[in-house]
Design a protein around this motif. Structure first.
Motif, PDB file in Angstrom:
ATOM      1  N   MET A 182      25.502  42.041  43.089  1.00  0.00           N
ATOM      2  CA  MET A 182      25.998  41.405  41.874  1.00  0.00           C
ATOM      3  C   MET A 182      25.578  39.941  41.789  1.00  0.00           C
ATOM      4  SD  MET A 182      29.825  43.062  41.275  1.00  0.00           S
ATOM      5  CE  MET A 182      30.605  41.752  42.127  1.00  0.00           C
TER       6      MET A 182
ATOM      7  N   LEU B  55      36.753  45.296  45.382  1.00  0.00           N
ATOM      8  CA  LEU B  55      36.082  45.161  44.088  1.00  0.00           C
ATOM      9  C   LEU B  55      37.046  44.721  43.000  1.00  0.00           C
ATOM     10  CD1 LEU B  55      33.512  48.085  43.793  1.00  0.00           C
ATOM     11  CD2 LEU B  55      33.076  45.640  43.896  1.00  0.00           C
ATOM     12  N   TYR B  56      38.249  45.257  43.015  1.00  0.00           N
ATOM     13  CA  TYR B  56      39.228  44.900  41.996  1.00  0.00           C
ATOM     14  C   TYR B  56      39.690  43.453  42.153  1.00  0.00           C
ATOM     15  CZ  TYR B  56      43.415  44.772  39.174  1.00  0.00           C
ATOM     16  OH  TYR B  56      44.355  44.422  38.249  1.00  0.00           O
TER      17      TYR B  56
ATOM     18  N   TYR C 174      28.503  42.664  46.610  1.00  0.00           N
ATOM     19  CA  TYR C 174      28.504  41.277  46.155  1.00  0.00           C
ATOM     20  C   TYR C 174      27.108  40.668  46.241  1.00  0.00           C
ATOM     21  CZ  TYR C 174      33.305  42.472  46.776  1.00  0.00           C
ATOM     22  OH  TYR C 174      34.488  43.138  46.709  1.00  0.00           O
TER      23      TYR C 174
ATOM     24  N   ARG D  40      36.690  40.580  41.932  1.00  0.00           N
ATOM     25  CA  ARG D  40      35.780  40.688  40.789  1.00  0.00           C
ATOM     26  C   ARG D  40      35.624  39.314  40.125  1.00  0.00           C
ATOM     27  NH1 ARG D  40      40.612  42.778  38.979  1.00  0.00           N
ATOM     28  NH2 ARG D  40      41.260  42.155  36.888  1.00  0.00           N
TER      29      ARG D  40
END
Length: 179
Positions: free
Chosen positions: A115, A38-39, A112, A42
């Motif tokens: 998102m 995630l980091y 993902y 992003r």
């Protein structure tokens, strides 16, 4: 106390500490299977090749590694629970175990896809009937005599359009930082 008045040996604090240390390590590994990808992956930031390779590797192995950590955390929590005398020392083991199990569940979800969900229900019209303004940008593709134009305004939100053009599967994508 035993019948002969000798104290019963209680496992030392070292065993309790080692159980907690292993439980914390297990929880951190399970957390990392979610946090690292995630980091690094992003949106709206550049990714370095090494960081991206690590994130994709963690993303690949995370769905296997996190459940193993969760399975390991259960006996570790039970051991720490048995060794601790007070609830204030027992509660953290249960919390760490629950967090590890939670991370193992969350890593199974493809964040993902949530998102950046692809455009659903595509419908196309002839260019003469489209409601795209003359100054709007489009991403155009032509394969096998068939052409498509995807408005950047739409792709900028969804980030991806899955389609078939000329019998070929296409994933049209757009990055707002790359234009």
């Amino acid at each position: 106390m035993r019948a002969d008045n000798t104290p019963i040996a209680r496992p030392g604090r070292r065993s309790e500490f080692l159980s907690y240390a292993a439980l914390v390590f297990s929880c951190l590994i399970a957390c990392a299977t979610i946090a690292v990808p995630l980091y690094v992956i992003r949106p709206f930031r550049a990714q370095g090749a090494t960081a991206l390779a690590v994130a994709l590797s963690v993303r690949r192995w995370g769905p296997w590694l996190a459940p193993l950590c969760a399975l390991a955390s259960i006996p570790l929590m039970l051991r720490a629970w048995r060794l601790a005398q007070r609830w204030t020392r027992r509660a953290p083991s249960a919390i760490l175990c629950a967090l590890t199990i939670l991370f193992a569940g969350l890593v199974q979800i493809n964040i993902y896809e949530i998102m950046f969900h692809p455009v659903e229900g595509l419908h196309f019209v002839a260019a003469s009937r489209s409601k795209v303004a003359d100054d709007d940008m489009v991403l155009a593709i032509s394969i096998g005599g068939q052409s498509r134009a995807y408005p950047i305004r739409t792709i900028g939100y969804h980030h991806i359009v899955n389609d078939w053009v000329g019998g070929v599967p296409v994933a049209a994508t757009y990055c707002t930082l790359c234009h």
